[in-house]
Design an enzyme around this catalytic site. Structure first.
Site, mmCIF file in Angstrom:
data_model
loop_
_atom_site.group_PDB
_atom_site.id
_atom_site.type_symbol
_atom_site.label_atom_id
_atom_site.label_comp_id
_atom_site.label_asym_id
_atom_site.label_seq_id
_atom_site.Cartn_x
_atom_site.Cartn_y
_atom_site.Cartn_z
ATOM 1 N N SER A 220 2.529 -4.136 -7.269
ATOM 2 C CA SER A 220 1.925 -3.301 -6.233
ATOM 3 C C SER A 220 0.467 -3.063 -6.591
ATOM 4 O O SER A 220 0.146 -2.702 -7.722
ATOM 5 C CB SER A 220 2.686 -1.979 -6.084
ATOM 6 O OG SER A 220 2.792 -1.306 -7.324
ATOM 7 N N GLY A 222 -1.805 -1.104 -4.639
ATOM 8 C CA GLY A 222 -2.383 0.000 -3.891
ATOM 9 C C GLY A 222 -2.956 -0.479 -2.565
ATOM 10 O O GLY A 222 -2.304 -1.177 -1.791
ATOM 11 N N GLY A 225 -2.634 -4.179 -1.326
ATOM 12 C CA GLY A 225 -1.362 -4.791 -0.971
ATOM 13 C C GLY A 225 -0.463 -5.039 -2.155
ATOM 14 O O GLY A 225 -0.369 -4.222 -3.078
ATOM 15 N N GLY A 251 5.189 3.379 -3.954
ATOM 16 C CA GLY A 251 5.618 2.226 -4.735
ATOM 17 C C GLY A 251 7.127 2.130 -4.847
ATOM 18 O O GLY A 251 7.694 1.030 -4.879
ATOM 19 N N ASP A 252 7.793 3.283 -4.885
ATOM 20 C CA ASP A 252 9.252 3.296 -4.941
ATOM 21 C C ASP A 252 9.847 2.786 -3.638
ATOM 22 O O ASP A 252 10.843 2.052 -3.634
ATOM 23 C CB ASP A 252 9.758 4.710 -5.228
ATOM 24 C CG ASP A 252 9.117 5.317 -6.464
ATOM 25 O OD1 ASP A 252 8.787 4.546 -7.387
ATOM 26 O OD2 ASP A 252 8.924 6.543 -6.496
#
Length: 315
Positions: A220, A222, A225, A251-252
């Site tokens: 990930s 941020g 993308g 992110g989860d």
């Protein structure tokens, strides 16, 4: 079935304020409490989309009772192991431009018996097959190789394993060769021991981990993308969000979307597209709220199977 293990869950209180000014009294415009911890968030996101999931976690004290009640209200099946002391309460301070400041407590100390019980409960919940997901930081008392132990035991049982952590726990876990890891940009730099300034740098670092035996590395990035790398796939995906509200748990939710797609047999590019859509939807929501089906409407993930490897990454 997707079973998550969260050794260090939390209650996440999100407080929205006009502006964070150190040392001043600031009146909040809103506040909410959600169940938290990376694996708990993954399970909540999956449950919100109707995917079969179980969250395994320690529980204790008043915060533990609240956690169990909130998970039940969210439709998440939880398997809990008693722990001395109370679960941690994390605080996120949210500003109107999407800036998030987090204050995280350490969590209660786990005994060897509690750790063994959590691992056994995770494997038991996943006995029918599917994915086991180890997520988040480790609380005091937890062995640094907990996720490595989980990986080895789950793979021996014929299960697929995903790990999302950082620092030494992630280093040990990666050495045990889980099927999938999902570091962010900084965590991948920490894992490989060097700066990664471009998409190409991230690609090369992920390919090195795949060459070591990790089947899938999803990074990930941020606002830049996400990049997914397997032995025969390198694909980038991103989604533009014009009105961010909170990055907590995004992110989860991305990991949940990725696992949801992979568990259905989707191609890696399609699973990454869903992952970015889920993660972007989470950014539009307050606090650590997870997106339901309606929240995904109107969010378009652009998938690029030939990303610009020279593109510089934001920090």
């Amino acid at each position: 079935m997707i079973v998550t293990l969260t050794p260090n869950p939390s209650l996440d209180r999100a407080i929205t304020i006009p502006e964070l000014r150190r040392g001043e009294v600031i009146r909040a415009s809103s506040s909410r409490v959600d169940p938290g911890g990376k694996g708990v968030n993954v399970a909540r996101a999956l449950a919100a989309q109707g995917t079969d999931t179980v969250a395994v976690l320690p529980s204790g004290g008043p915060e533990g009772h609240m956690m169990e009640e909130l998970l039940a209200e969210a439709g998440v099946r939880a398997v809990t192991t008693p722990v001395q002391g109370s679960l941690r309460m994390n605080i996120s301070v949210l500003e109107p431009d999407g800036t998030t400041t987090k204050l995280n407590e350490p969590g209660p100390t786990l005994t060897d018996e509690t750790v063994s019980a959590l691992l056994a409960a995770t494997l038991e919940a996943a006995r029918g097959g599917g994915w086991v997901v180890g997520c988040g930081s480790l609380p005091p008392g937890a062995p640094i190789d907990l996720y490595a132990t989980l990986t080895s035991a789950a793979r021996e049982a014929g299960l697929s394993v995903a790990i999302d952590s950082s620092g030494e726990p992630m280093t040990h876990a990666a050495a045990a060769l889980p099927n999938l890891i999902k570091p962010n940009h900084e965590e991948l730099e920490e894992l490989v021991g060097r700066r990664l300034d471009t998409v190409g740098d991230v690609r090369d670092a992920a390919c090195g981990l795949v060459d070591r035996g990790i089947e899938t590395v999803a990074v990930s990035l941020g606002g830049d993308g996400a990049l997914l790398v397997t032995a025969d796939t390198v694909v980038h995906a991103g989604a533009a969000i014009t009105t961010p509200r909170s990055t907590v748990g995004a992110g989860d939710c991305m990991l949940a979307g990725l696992l949801n797609g992979l568990s259905r047999g989707d191609a890696p590019a399609d699973a990454l597209s869903a992952a970015v859509t889920w993660g972007a939807a989470a950014v539009t929501l307050p606090g650590s709220r997870v997106p339901g089906p309606a929240d995904l409407a109107g969010i378009f993930a652009h998938v690029d199977p030939s990303p610009d490897l020279s593109r510089s990454l934001r920090r």
